[in-house]
Structure formats: structure tokens, C-alpha cells
Design an enzyme around this catalytic site. Structure first.
Site, PDB file in Angstrom:
ATOM      1  N   ASP A  33      58.446  53.862  43.289  1.00  9.66           N
ATOM      2  CA  ASP A  33      58.906  52.464  42.733  1.00  9.66           C
ATOM      3  C   ASP A  33      60.405  52.366  43.029  1.00  9.66           C
ATOM      4  O   ASP A  33      60.742  51.251  43.210  1.00  9.66           O
ATOM      5  CB  ASP A  33      58.421  52.753  41.373  1.00  9.66           C
ATOM      6  N   GLU A  35      62.302  53.350  45.451  1.00 12.78           N
ATOM      7  CA  GLU A  35      62.706  52.863  46.751  1.00 12.78           C
ATOM      8  C   GLU A  35      62.444  51.428  46.989  1.00 12.78           C
ATOM      9  O   GLU A  35      62.981  50.636  47.448  1.00 12.78           O
ATOM     10  CB  GLU A  35      61.968  53.684  47.797  1.00 12.78           C
ATOM     11  N   SER A  82      27.188  27.808  41.109  1.00 12.19           N
ATOM     12  CA  SER A  82      26.893  28.933  39.946  1.00 12.19           C
ATOM     13  C   SER A  82      25.830  29.736  40.456  1.00 12.19           C
ATOM     14  O   SER A  82      25.270  29.551  41.305  1.00 12.19           O
ATOM     15  CB  SER A  82      26.810  28.345  38.370  1.00 12.19           C
ATOM     16  N   GLU A 112      26.301  43.098  44.949  1.00 10.89           N
ATOM     17  CA  GLU A 112      27.784  43.121  44.786  1.00 10.89           C
ATOM     18  C   GLU A 112      27.981  43.191  43.104  1.00 10.89           C
ATOM     19  O   GLU A 112      27.267  42.578  42.349  1.00 10.89           O
ATOM     20  CB  GLU A 112      28.549  41.827  45.200  1.00 10.89           C
ATOM     21  N   LYS A 114      28.959  42.302  39.722  1.00 11.70           N
ATOM     22  CA  LYS A 114      29.214  40.905  38.922  1.00 11.70           C
ATOM     23  C   LYS A 114      30.426  41.147  38.168  1.00 11.70           C
ATOM     24  O   LYS A 114      30.379  41.510  36.983  1.00 11.70           O
ATOM     25  CB  LYS A 114      28.119  40.464  38.330  1.00 11.70           C
ATOM     26  N   GLU A 169      36.734  36.288  42.122  1.00  9.25           N
ATOM     27  CA  GLU A 169      36.916  36.652  40.813  1.00  9.25           C
ATOM     28  C   GLU A 169      38.136  37.115  40.434  1.00  9.25           C
ATOM     29  O   GLU A 169      38.636  38.082  40.874  1.00  9.25           O
ATOM     30  CB  GLU A 169      35.697  37.134  40.138  1.00  9.25           C
ATOM     31  N   LYS A 309      21.688  40.215  35.105  1.00 11.58           N
ATOM     32  CA  LYS A 309      22.488  40.357  33.916  1.00 11.58           C
ATOM     33  C   LYS A 309      22.194  41.761  33.268  1.00 11.58           C
ATOM     34  O   LYS A 309      20.873  41.837  32.888  1.00 11.58           O
ATOM     35  CB  LYS A 309      22.309  39.236  33.110  1.00 11.58           C
TER      36      LYS A 309
END
Ligand SMILES: NC(=O)c1cnc(OC2CCCC2)nc1N
Length: 325
Positions: A33, A35, A82, A112, A114, A169, A309
Site C-alpha cells: 500500500d 509503494e 427481472s 450463478e 444470486k 450487481e 430463492k
């Protein structure tokens, strides 16, 4: 401005972007960080001295801009659809049966995670990020370009001069969420209920300097692009996006049917609490783009995708809800 200064300014811009890509996208930092900071300060000094030469993809854009009055509206040329929902194995079985019945040849799928965030569209012209917008109602979203520029894993310039729209997302990693709520508690401010709400609040800020402090991230998973790119499937598209420097979720799986879909559901149901970000299910998509076109979409959602879901968890009793007396 001397040629040497201009070369140094451009080289520093490219070097710092490469270091940031290694750190934020590949999660494999190549310098410390300290450098990075030293080089960054040198670039800021050159940019202050020659403001007309600040590069379009300079990392100094990541710190955000002054407040805007309000967020402009943006019309999505291609509506952002959607997803239809599935809640159990029977729902998934119906999706597999209907997608296979309406497609020619064998159908394979991509699974994938969600991501529990908010959808965003990133438009690139000539390989440069020119606009970012929220999904809104699918047709009309809000311009969040300045805020999205502060997200470290979003490339400001692509390795090729592409005209392409990519969608994904935006989310707030759990670690960022916990740190943010701790800081808000310390300042006596109300805390956010969950990472999704805090991501939504952070990305719709009028002052993108605030967004820059919120440490948001994004996973890309779809796009609108010319057939000339020769991308024939979801899995091929994701691999190409990764090559272009986009942040792609590493848990994406190729699946042949219901059995391994359900295996994936069970595996991620047990693993979800160990992930560094919130997920609320699994998205299954027909992999082949021609088969997706044969299936088409309803007004709202594609017929070639479905969102399984996770069952809503009974909210574990929060420590502060326990009556101690
Ligand atoms: N929240 C997610 O992680 C997610 C959302 N959406 C999609 O696909 C779009 C593209 C076609 C319709 C929905 N994929 C995802 N992985």
C-alpha cells in the site's frame, strides 16, 4: 509540459491501474500500500500541475466528485429484465422441463450465485466507461456514473476500444458493511439493516466522495453487445468479460440438469454464510445464446433463466433483542 512529464503521467496512470486491478479484481496485490500511495501522490502532483492532461482512466477519478443536484434519468435501450422465482426442487424441475421442451438439442445450464445487491448497467464507448445506471423499473434507471467510477473493481478503460454494455450487481461486502455500521454507531448515526440496503444508499449518493468511502464492489453477469463479438454462450461471455478485466464471480458452475442444479443449491445453502458477500439464492440460465433466443422472454423476465430463492431464515434472535432482566 515536457514530453518526459507527459510520459511519466501516462505511465503512472497505467501502472497504478494495473496495481489496482491486481489488488481489487484478482485479489493478488503485487506492491505494498505504501509503494502504491507514493506513486499515487506523484501522479496527483503531476495532475495538479497539468490538469488538462489528466487521463480518462486516471485512478484519481476514484475519489469521487463534488455533489450533484439530483440523479439524471437514463432510458435503457434494451430493458433490464427481472427473474422468475423458484422456491423448491419441483419449481426447478418445471424450469428444466420447459426449457428443454422448447429448445432444439440438449440443453446445458450455468449456475450463478444470486448476489444480494442492486442491478447496474455499465456502458463503454471506445473502451471507456461513459455511463453507469441503476436498473430502476427496467426501462428507466438513474445515472450513477460518478459513483460507479469510485468502485475500485470497475475498469474505467478496457484493453480494447469496445462499444459494449455490461450488466451486473453492485454489492457491499460483509466486511465493509460491518465496518460502516460500527463507524456509524461510533458517530451516533442510524445503522443500516443489511448490506443490500447500505449498497443501495451508497450508490445513489449525490456526493460520490461519500460513495468512495463505502468500499462497494460489483460482479458482472450479462451484457448487450454485437453478435460480431462471437460470444455464443453465457459461460463463454463470462470468460471473455474476465479477460477484459471485469470482476466475475468465481463460483459460477456449468450444470447439465436438475440433479447437479440441486447439488449446487445444497452446496451453496451450507456455504453461503462463509461467503464474503450476501447471496439470496442461485440463478440458473440456459447456457447457449441461440437456445436462449428460442426461449425468449415474457414482458418481465426471460424464459431461459430462473432464480432459486433460499428459504427465508427465521431471523436468529439478535443479541440486543434478548431480554436480559
Ligand atoms: N443477482 C444476481 O446475481 C443476478 C441477477 N440477474 C442475473 O441475470 C439477469 C440477466 C437476465 C435476467 C436477469 N444474473 C445474476 N447472477
Amino acid at each position: 509540459m515536457s514530453k518526459a512529464d507527459l510520459r511519466r503521467l501516462v505511465d503512472l496512470t497505467d501502472q497504478l491501474n494495473q496495481y489496482a486491478y491486481q489488488y481489487y479484481v484478482l485479489d493478488q496485490p503485487t506492491i505494498t500500500d505504501a509503494e502504491y500511495d507514493q506513486l499515487y501522490q506523484e501522479l496527483l502532483a503531476l495532475e495538479a500541475q497539468y490538469p488538462d492532461y489528466v487521463q480518462a482512466d486516471s485512478p484519481s477519478h476514484r475519489v469521487g466528485m463534488l455533489a450533484q443536484s439530483g440523479l439524471e434519468k437514463v432510458t435503457h435501450e434494451t430493458p433490464m429484465l427481472s427473474l422468475a422465482n423458484a422456491f423448491n426442487q419441483e419449481d426447478l424441475a418445471r424450469f428444466v422441463a420447459s426449457s428443454q421442451a422448447a429448445s432444439e438439442g440438449p440443453v446445458t445450464y450455468v449456475g450463478e450465485l444470486k448476489i444480494d445487491g442492486l442491478s447496474v448497467s455499465l456502458r463503454y464507448q471506445d473502451g471507456r466507461l461513459v455511463q453507469a445506471a441503476t436498473r430502476g423499473d427496467g426501462q428507466i434507471g438513474e445515472d450513477i456514473t460518478n459513483n460507479v467510477r469510485t468502485i475500485a473493481s470497475v475498469p474505467l478503460k478496457l484493453p480494447e476500444p469496445l462499444d459494449i454494455e455490461v450488466r451486473g450487481e453492485i454489492f457491499m461486502p460483509k466486511a465493509s458493511f460491518l465496518a460502516l455500521n460500527q463507524a456509524r454507531e461510533d458517530q451516533g448515526l442510524p445503522t443500516f439493516a443489511n448490506p443490500r440496503n447500505s449498497a443501495a444508499g451508497s450508490i445513489r449518493q449525490l456526493d460520490s466522495r461519500i460513495t468512495a468511502q463505502r468500499k462497494l464492489d460489483v460482479f458482472l453477469y450479462s451484457g448487450v453487445f454485437s453478435p460480431d463479438l462471437g460470444l455464443a454462450s453465457q459461460s463463454q461471455m463470462l470468460a471473455q468479460f474476465k479477460e477484459w478485466g471485469f470482476h466475475i464471480n468465481d463460483q459460477t458452475r456449468s450444470l447439465t440438469g436438475l440433479a447437479d442444479m440441486w447439488d449446487f443449491v445444497e452446496e451453496m445453502t451450507s456455504q453461503r454464510h462463509d461467503l464474503p458477500y450476501d447471496i439470496d439464492g442461485i440463478v440458473f440460465k440456459v447456457d447457449d445464446f441461440d437456445q436462449q433466443a428460442q426461449l425468449g422472454h415474457t414482458v418481465k423476465a426471460p424464459r431461459w433463466a430462473i432464480a432459486y430463492k433460499f428459504p427465508a431464515e427465521e431471523q436468529a434472535t439478535r443479541i440486543r433483542d434478548i431480554e436480559w432482566t
